[in-house]
Scaffold this active site. Sequence first.
Site, mmCIF file in Angstrom:
data_model
loop_
_atom_site.group_PDB
_atom_site.id
_atom_site.type_symbol
_atom_site.label_atom_id
_atom_site.label_comp_id
_atom_site.label_asym_id
_atom_site.label_seq_id
_atom_site.Cartn_x
_atom_site.Cartn_y
_atom_site.Cartn_z
ATOM 1 N N THR A 34 2.267 -15.360 38.855
ATOM 2 C CA THR A 34 1.126 -14.502 38.536
ATOM 3 C C THR A 34 -0.037 -15.437 38.203
ATOM 4 O OG1 THR A 34 1.557 -14.531 36.163
ATOM 5 C CG2 THR A 34 2.711 -12.826 37.468
ATOM 6 N N ALA A 80 10.204 -15.214 31.688
ATOM 7 C CA ALA A 80 9.194 -14.494 32.475
ATOM 8 C C ALA A 80 8.685 -13.279 31.717
ATOM 9 C CB ALA A 80 9.796 -14.052 33.808
ATOM 10 N N SER A 83 2.179 -12.017 29.017
ATOM 11 C CA SER A 83 2.254 -12.532 27.644
ATOM 12 C C SER A 83 0.966 -12.431 26.822
ATOM 13 C CB SER A 83 2.699 -14.002 27.688
ATOM 14 O OG SER A 83 1.651 -14.806 28.181
ATOM 15 N N THR A 132 9.337 -12.652 20.987
ATOM 16 C CA THR A 132 8.198 -12.982 20.140
ATOM 17 C C THR A 132 8.308 -12.361 18.745
ATOM 18 O OG1 THR A 132 5.826 -12.562 19.910
ATOM 19 C CG2 THR A 132 7.025 -11.001 21.242
ATOM 20 N N ASP A 133 7.593 -12.947 17.790
ATOM 21 C CA ASP A 133 7.553 -12.356 16.442
ATOM 22 C C ASP A 133 6.699 -11.088 16.408
ATOM 23 O OD1 ASP A 133 5.028 -13.523 16.702
ATOM 24 O OD2 ASP A 133 5.173 -14.768 14.904
ATOM 25 N N GLU A 134 5.904 -10.853 17.475
ATOM 26 C CA GLU A 134 4.991 -9.703 17.442
ATOM 27 C C GLU A 134 5.730 -8.373 17.434
ATOM 28 O OE1 GLU A 134 1.488 -9.794 19.745
ATOM 29 O OE2 GLU A 134 1.222 -11.942 19.502
ATOM 30 N N TYR A 158 1.546 -5.138 24.573
ATOM 31 C CA TYR A 158 2.380 -6.324 24.816
ATOM 32 C C TYR A 158 3.597 -6.322 23.891
ATOM 33 C CZ TYR A 158 4.014 -11.116 24.067
ATOM 34 O OH TYR A 158 4.813 -12.226 23.889
ATOM 35 N N LYS A 162 7.603 -6.078 24.816
ATOM 36 C CA LYS A 162 8.595 -7.105 24.459
ATOM 37 C C LYS A 162 9.687 -6.487 23.577
ATOM 38 C CE LYS A 162 8.694 -10.977 25.206
ATOM 39 N NZ LYS A 162 9.284 -11.758 26.342
ATOM 40 N N ARG A 289 -10.342 -7.554 18.068
ATOM 41 C CA ARG A 289 -9.329 -7.019 18.991
ATOM 42 C C ARG A 289 -8.876 -5.656 18.461
ATOM 43 N NH1 ARG A 289 -4.118 -10.842 19.591
ATOM 44 N NH2 ARG A 289 -5.276 -11.783 21.303
HETATM 45 P P1 NAD Z 1 2.848 -17.367 30.272
HETATM 46 O O1 NAD Z 1 2.046 -16.117 30.463
HETATM 47 O O2 NAD Z 1 2.154 -18.661 30.149
HETATM 48 O O3 NAD Z 1 3.902 -17.512 31.465
HETATM 49 C C1 NAD Z 1 4.646 -16.438 31.955
HETATM 50 C C2 NAD Z 1 5.288 -16.874 33.269
HETATM 51 O O4 NAD Z 1 6.092 -15.788 33.763
HETATM 52 C C3 NAD Z 1 4.278 -17.209 34.375
HETATM 53 O O5 NAD Z 1 4.656 -18.385 35.035
HETATM 54 C C4 NAD Z 1 4.358 -16.015 35.307
HETATM 55 O O6 NAD Z 1 4.068 -16.324 36.661
HETATM 56 C C5 NAD Z 1 5.813 -15.604 35.139
HETATM 57 N N1 NAD Z 1 6.044 -14.182 35.464
HETATM 58 C C6 NAD Z 1 5.331 -13.110 35.047
HETATM 59 N N2 NAD Z 1 5.840 -11.980 35.559
HETATM 60 C C7 NAD Z 1 6.928 -12.341 36.284
HETATM 61 C C8 NAD Z 1 7.901 -11.625 37.043
HETATM 62 N N3 NAD Z 1 7.834 -10.286 37.144
HETATM 63 N N4 NAD Z 1 8.875 -12.300 37.644
HETATM 64 C C9 NAD Z 1 8.941 -13.663 37.562
HETATM 65 N N5 NAD Z 1 8.054 -14.392 36.882
HETATM 66 C C10 NAD Z 1 7.064 -13.746 36.241
HETATM 67 O O7 NAD Z 1 3.758 -17.059 29.003
HETATM 68 P P2 NAD Z 1 4.280 -18.059 27.882
HETATM 69 O O8 NAD Z 1 3.276 -18.173 26.817
HETATM 70 O O9 NAD Z 1 4.811 -19.270 28.533
HETATM 71 O O10 NAD Z 1 5.495 -17.191 27.288
HETATM 72 C C11 NAD Z 1 6.798 -17.308 27.833
HETATM 73 C C12 NAD Z 1 7.716 -16.340 27.105
HETATM 74 O O11 NAD Z 1 7.728 -16.649 25.719
HETATM 75 C C13 NAD Z 1 7.277 -14.878 27.192
HETATM 76 O O12 NAD Z 1 8.428 -14.090 27.301
HETATM 77 C C14 NAD Z 1 6.567 -14.622 25.872
HETATM 78 O O13 NAD Z 1 6.659 -13.260 25.500
HETATM 79 C C15 NAD Z 1 7.371 -15.512 24.947
HETATM 80 N N6 NAD Z 1 6.668 -16.024 23.763
HETATM 81 C C16 NAD Z 1 5.455 -16.641 23.894
HETATM 82 C C17 NAD Z 1 4.822 -17.180 22.765
HETATM 83 C C18 NAD Z 1 3.491 -17.899 22.861
HETATM 84 O O14 NAD Z 1 2.919 -18.222 21.837
HETATM 85 N N7 NAD Z 1 2.962 -18.184 24.041
HETATM 86 C C19 NAD Z 1 5.440 -17.072 21.525
HETATM 87 C C20 NAD Z 1 6.680 -16.414 21.429
HETATM 88 C C21 NAD Z 1 7.277 -15.915 22.555
HETATM 89 O O1 DAU Z 2 3.107 -14.534 17.939
HETATM 90 C C1 DAU Z 2 3.587 -14.890 19.201
HETATM 91 C C2 DAU Z 2 2.584 -14.481 20.248
HETATM 92 O O2 DAU Z 2 1.497 -15.378 20.134
HETATM 93 C C3 DAU Z 2 3.137 -14.487 21.664
HETATM 94 O O3 DAU Z 2 4.154 -13.523 21.771
HETATM 95 C C4 DAU Z 2 2.036 -14.189 22.684
HETATM 96 O O4 DAU Z 2 2.552 -14.306 24.003
HETATM 97 C C5 DAU Z 2 0.929 -15.196 22.485
HETATM 98 O O5 DAU Z 2 -0.135 -14.895 23.357
HETATM 99 C C6 DAU Z 2 0.445 -15.178 21.040
HETATM 100 O O6 DAU Z 2 -0.226 -13.938 20.731
HETATM 101 P P1 DAU Z 2 -1.591 -13.915 19.886
HETATM 102 O O7 DAU Z 2 -2.320 -12.671 20.186
HETATM 103 O O8 DAU Z 2 -1.329 -14.223 18.459
HETATM 104 O O9 DAU Z 2 -2.315 -15.217 20.541
HETATM 105 P P2 DAU Z 2 -3.816 -15.497 20.976
HETATM 106 O O10 DAU Z 2 -3.915 -16.952 21.283
HETATM 107 O O11 DAU Z 2 -4.307 -14.535 21.996
HETATM 108 O O12 DAU Z 2 -4.629 -15.218 19.635
HETATM 109 C C7 DAU Z 2 -4.330 -15.930 18.446
HETATM 110 C C8 DAU Z 2 -5.213 -15.359 17.350
HETATM 111 O O13 DAU Z 2 -6.579 -15.709 17.624
HETATM 112 C C9 DAU Z 2 -5.179 -13.848 17.267
HETATM 113 O O14 DAU Z 2 -5.282 -13.450 15.911
HETATM 114 C C10 DAU Z 2 -6.428 -13.402 18.024
HETATM 115 C C11 DAU Z 2 -7.394 -14.536 17.775
HETATM 116 N N1 DAU Z 2 -8.350 -14.807 18.884
HETATM 117 C C12 DAU Z 2 -7.870 -14.924 20.142
HETATM 118 C C13 DAU Z 2 -8.736 -15.161 21.201
HETATM 119 C C14 DAU Z 2 -8.214 -15.268 22.622
HETATM 120 C C15 DAU Z 2 -9.696 -14.978 18.594
HETATM 121 O O15 DAU Z 2 -10.123 -14.911 17.427
HETATM 122 N N2 DAU Z 2 -10.545 -15.242 19.627
HETATM 123 C C16 DAU Z 2 -10.130 -15.315 20.933
HETATM 124 O O16 DAU Z 2 -10.990 -15.510 21.838
#
Ligand code: NAD
Ligand code: DAU
Length: 354
Positions: A34, A80, A83, A132-134, A158, A162, A289
């Site tokens: 994606t 996957a 996110s 995720t913790d969300e 989201y 999850k 948000r």
């Molecule tokens: P990301 O959005 O960077 O990557 C997601 C990946 O999944 C991408 O490579 C995308 O192409 C692939 N994907 C999406 N839909 C798909 C499908 N239908 N089939 C196959 N592949 C698909 O996400 P991330 O930040 O790397 O998060 C990875 C996982 O960890 C997610 O499940 C997310 O909920 C979880 N998570 C993320 C965070 C964070 O802070 N980023 C924290 C806790 C948990």
């Molecule tokens: O807690 C785990 C989660 O953390 C994961 O499950 C999600 O995939 C990951 O995206 C992340 O979610 P958040 O919404 O917490 O992350 P984000 O980086 O989007 O935002 C972090 C904080 O910053 C949140 O309180 C919103 C704020 N924010 C975010 C953006 C993009 C801003 O203030 N300004 C911004 O432009």
Amino acid sequence: MILVTGGAGFIGANFVLEWLRVTGEPVVNLDKLTYAGNLANLASLKDDPRHVFVRGDIGDQALVERLLAEHRPRAVLNFAAESHVDRSIHGPGDFIQTNVVGTFRLLESVRGYWESLPAPEKDAFRFLHVSTDEVYGSLGPDDPAFSETTRYAPNSPYAASKAGSDHLARAWHHTYGLPVLTTNCSNNYGPFQFPEKLIPLVILNARAGKPLPVYGDGKNVRDWLYVADHCSAIREVLAKGRVGEVYNIGGNAEKQNIEVVTTLCELLDELAPRPAGRHADLITFVKDRPGHDRRYAIDATKVRRELGWSPAHRFEDALGETVKWYLANDAWVKGVQSGACGKWMDVNYAGRAA
Ligand code: NAD
Ligand code: DAU
């Protein structure tokens, strides 16, 4: 070998790179590519025979069943997902499709494969679901941190999608006996994160002299974990986690968003000074948000006590390393920004006047 889904995204790619470095065990990497999936994250594996990349959807049962039959992995790790919370507010459909329906189809494909395995392989097999913790909702300032028994209360599309996927994984264990492990982790940061998320967005906007958008009053709290620590926790849970259990993973680093942004500005002032002034001058408070969760915090006692895992990186050090990584990887940054990133900036920020 193991099968990883979503291994071209931020955490998945970090996981695959570290897995091969630490264990050497081959990986089949299934990713739909994606907007968030990026093969440049895996460029260093281009000629590595231990990494087999397959472009495809976790919801494509015929494809997943073929991959399982062909490669016979000892574990499937499901990274996957759609996110990004803000995208889920603008368009929740893809989140339901991948995170709920896709996880359901993946579980069904994996169940069929697992049921067909001979006893020793069947006993050793694991399905690890990355979450995720969300899913636990939002905490007040004095509430105890989320534990594995905290009631689910997801607030964004989201988080709800999850939570749905977590419930499916749990039920496939409870009903069919599929050996499921689930991890619920806090906010990750580090190399290869798509710059729609707070930390890379702030670094790249600051470098470009653009406003640094802080939602609401900037006092929302997140717990931050360096991505390499998340990867090591997942390896521990896969190796030693008790089947059917959930493990919360966190960095023990609660910060208000404004603290994170200010620290990034200070790091950038040091590492890449801005002739026109301090980077903090670019901070701009913008419209909040919708439904913005106020505080997340993780109680990671269980994973520490049972599996001996705790984070190896301090927030201040790893944040500095992260800034240096984005400054040093200009080609990666340009590649990402030339794609879907620019359009998203218009969609998400145009209506958020300062
Ligand atoms: P990301 O959005 O960077 O990557 C997601 C990946 O999944 C991408 O490579 C995308 O192409 C692939 N994907 C999406 N839909 C798909 C499908 N239908 N089939 C196959 N592949 C698909 O996400 P991330 O930040 O790397 O998060 C990875 C996982 O960890 C997610 O499940 C997310 O909920 C979880 N998570 C993320 C965070 C964070 O802070 N980023 C924290 C806790 C948990
Ligand atoms: O807690 C785990 C989660 O953390 C994961 O499950 C999600 O995939 C990951 O995206 C992340 O979610 P958040 O919404 O917490 O992350 P984000 O980086 O989007 O935002 C972090 C904080 O910053 C949140 O309180 C919103 C704020 N924010 C975010 C953006 C993009 C801003 O203030 N300004 C911004 O432009």
